[in-house]
Design an enzyme around this catalytic site. Structure first.
Site, PDB file in Angstrom:
ATOM      1  N   ASN A 145       0.879  -1.175   0.000  1.00 17.84           N
ATOM      2  CA  ASN A 145       0.000   0.000   0.000  1.00 17.84           C
ATOM      3  C   ASN A 145       0.916   1.226   0.000  1.00 17.84           C
ATOM      4  O   ASN A 145       1.515   1.545   1.018  1.00 17.84           O
ATOM      5  CB  ASN A 145      -0.887  -0.039   1.253  1.00 17.84           C
ATOM      6  CG  ASN A 145      -1.683   1.235   1.460  1.00 17.84           C
ATOM      7  OD1 ASN A 145      -1.783   2.064   0.547  1.00 17.84           O
ATOM      8  ND2 ASN A 145      -2.252   1.387   2.646  1.00 17.84           N
ATOM      9  N   LYS A 170       0.061   4.240  -0.266  1.00 18.62           N
ATOM     10  CA  LYS A 170      -0.594   5.434   0.291  1.00 18.62           C
ATOM     11  C   LYS A 170      -0.387   6.627  -0.662  1.00 18.62           C
ATOM     12  O   LYS A 170      -0.343   6.422  -1.870  1.00 18.62           O
ATOM     13  CB  LYS A 170      -0.083   5.697   1.709  1.00 18.62           C
ATOM     14  CG  LYS A 170      -0.168   4.434   2.577  1.00 18.62           C
ATOM     15  CD  LYS A 170       0.046   4.675   4.031  1.00 18.62           C
ATOM     16  CE  LYS A 170      -0.092   3.350   4.776  1.00 18.62           C
ATOM     17  NZ  LYS A 170      -0.048   3.486   6.214  1.00 18.62           N
ATOM     18  N   HIS A 186      -9.566   1.504   4.857  1.00 20.78           N
ATOM     19  CA  HIS A 186      -8.295   1.664   5.572  1.00 20.78           C
ATOM     20  C   HIS A 186      -8.511   2.612   6.754  1.00 20.78           C
ATOM     21  O   HIS A 186      -9.268   3.575   6.650  1.00 20.78           O
ATOM     22  CB  HIS A 186      -7.224   2.217   4.624  1.00 20.78           C
ATOM     23  CG  HIS A 186      -5.857   2.164   5.238  1.00 20.78           C
ATOM     24  ND1 HIS A 186      -5.431   3.078   6.157  1.00 20.78           N
ATOM     25  CD2 HIS A 186      -4.840   1.282   5.077  1.00 20.78           C
ATOM     26  CE1 HIS A 186      -4.199   2.761   6.550  1.00 20.78           C
ATOM     27  NE2 HIS A 186      -3.822   1.676   5.909  1.00 20.78           N
ATOM     28  N   GLU A 216      -6.825   4.933   7.879  1.00 17.79           N
ATOM     29  CA  GLU A 216      -6.541   6.348   7.604  1.00 17.79           C
ATOM     30  C   GLU A 216      -7.753   7.020   6.972  1.00 17.79           C
ATOM     31  O   GLU A 216      -7.974   8.220   7.153  1.00 17.79           O
ATOM     32  CB  GLU A 216      -5.283   6.456   6.724  1.00 17.79           C
ATOM     33  CG  GLU A 216      -4.032   6.186   7.548  1.00 17.79           C
ATOM     34  CD  GLU A 216      -2.839   5.652   6.769  1.00 17.79           C
ATOM     35  OE1 GLU A 216      -2.844   5.707   5.530  1.00 17.79           O
ATOM     36  OE2 GLU A 216      -1.913   5.160   7.437  1.00 17.79           O
ATOM     37  N   GLU A 230      -5.580  -4.668  10.649  1.00 19.28           N
ATOM     38  CA  GLU A 230      -4.550  -3.658  10.861  1.00 19.28           C
ATOM     39  C   GLU A 230      -4.847  -2.889  12.152  1.00 19.28           C
ATOM     40  O   GLU A 230      -5.627  -1.916  12.130  1.00 19.28           O
ATOM     41  CB  GLU A 230      -4.522  -2.683   9.687  1.00 19.28           C
ATOM     42  CG  GLU A 230      -4.223  -3.344   8.363  1.00 19.28           C
ATOM     43  CD  GLU A 230      -3.634  -2.362   7.359  1.00 19.28           C
ATOM     44  OE1 GLU A 230      -2.560  -2.633   6.839  1.00 19.28           O
ATOM     45  OE2 GLU A 230      -4.256  -1.306   7.128  1.00 19.28           O
ATOM     46  N   GLY A 235       2.414   2.272  10.765  1.00 19.38           N
ATOM     47  CA  GLY A 235       3.403   3.337  10.606  1.00 19.38           C
ATOM     48  C   GLY A 235       4.129   3.709  11.894  1.00 19.38           C
ATOM     49  O   GLY A 235       4.837   4.713  11.939  1.00 19.38           O
ATOM     50  N   SER A 241       3.151  -2.184  10.379  1.00 20.62           N
ATOM     51  CA  SER A 241       4.595  -2.293  10.647  1.00 20.62           C
ATOM     52  C   SER A 241       5.175  -3.659  10.271  1.00 20.62           C
ATOM     53  O   SER A 241       6.074  -4.161  10.954  1.00 20.62           O
ATOM     54  CB  SER A 241       4.904  -1.946  12.104  1.00 20.62           C
ATOM     55  OG  SER A 241       4.550  -0.594  12.364  1.00 20.62           O
TER      56      SER A 241
END
Ligand code: PGA
Length: 245
Positions: free
Chosen positions: A8, A10, A92, A94, A162, A168, A207
């Site tokens: 991904n 991003k 996701h 985010e 996730e 991250g 991660s």
């Protein structure tokens, strides 16, 4: 089950970065991998990436529920498919957080992905507060129940677990926590989809890096990985892929 290792990117990637896709493709030609490789890219790169990707599949990172219309700035699942994508990430964290996306919208996006013939990678994951409160398993099971459309097939559906606090940050759950979450997610998927729920892969994301991939990919019910930061460089991504082999 063949592992799916998905990257991904991003909001990263310009034309010059397509060299990373070309490097992955060259590697895949030399060293056949007994699994599936996918890189989810910004929409601007999709068609050029497909040309460079060879047998690496290319995907998008989000789609609108509608096939077209007055939705400035949005991208339809049909447009992703038209550009050569075979998959799309929906839900996701985010987007759940920064764009206030809820389970109903995510389910609608997954239905759009299916309508366009794409694999929908539906992301779920608990926040740190939810984990600390002991609610992690309940939260992710509820997200599966509400964001996986009924009638989804195993061939067109993947879940990505996730934990929000692991994305991250360099932090990863323990192996026991990953196993417990994936087993709970499998139960929730079977409850939602019946037999199809037994076959859809459940990826771990958050991660994942060359140093921890082998250990994570061996865990029960981990069917692959969704890799953010470490997917940007072909060398790192390939080290993760080799760990899956
Ligand atoms: P990360 O991101 O690997 O950089 O933690 C994973 C993701 O957000 O899909």
């Amino acid at each position: 089950m063949r592992p799916l290792i998905a990257g991904n990117w991003k909001m990263n990637g310009l034309a010059a970065d397509l060299a990373e896709i070309a490097a992955l493709s060259a590697w895949a030609r030399r060293e056949p991998f007994a699994g599936d490789l996918l890189i989810c890219l910004p929409a601007t790169l999709l068609s050029r990436a497909v040309a460079a990707a060879g047998q690496i599949a290319i995907g998008g990172q989000d789609c609108h529920p509608q096939a077209g219309g007055a939705f400035t700035g949005d991208v339809a699942a049909e447009m992703l498919a038209d550009a050569g994508a075979s998959a799309v990430i929906v839900g996701h964290s985010e987007r759940r957080l920064a764009h206030a996306e809820g389970d109903d919208l995510i389910a609608a996006k997954a239905r759009a992905a299916h309508r366009a013939g794409l694999l929908a990678i539906i992301c779920v994951g608990e926040s740190l507060a939810e984990r600390k409160a002991g609610d992690a398993l309940g939260v992710v099971a509820a997200q599966v129940a509400a964001s996986v459309p009924s009638g989804s097939t195993a061939a067109r559906t993947a879940i990505a677990y996730e934990p929000v606090w692991a994305i991250g940050t360099g932090l990863t759950p323990t192996i026991e926590q990953i196993e417990e979450a994936h087993v709970a997610l499998r139960e929730a998927l079977v409850l939602a989809l019946g037999e199809a729920g037994a076959g859809a892969p459940i990826l771990y994301g958050g991660s994942v890096k060359p140093a921890n991939a082998a250990e994570i990919l061996k865990v029960r019910e981990v069917g692959g990985a969704l890799v953010g930061g470490a997917s940007l460089k072909a060398e790192d991504f390939l080290a993760i892929v080799r760990a899956a082999d």
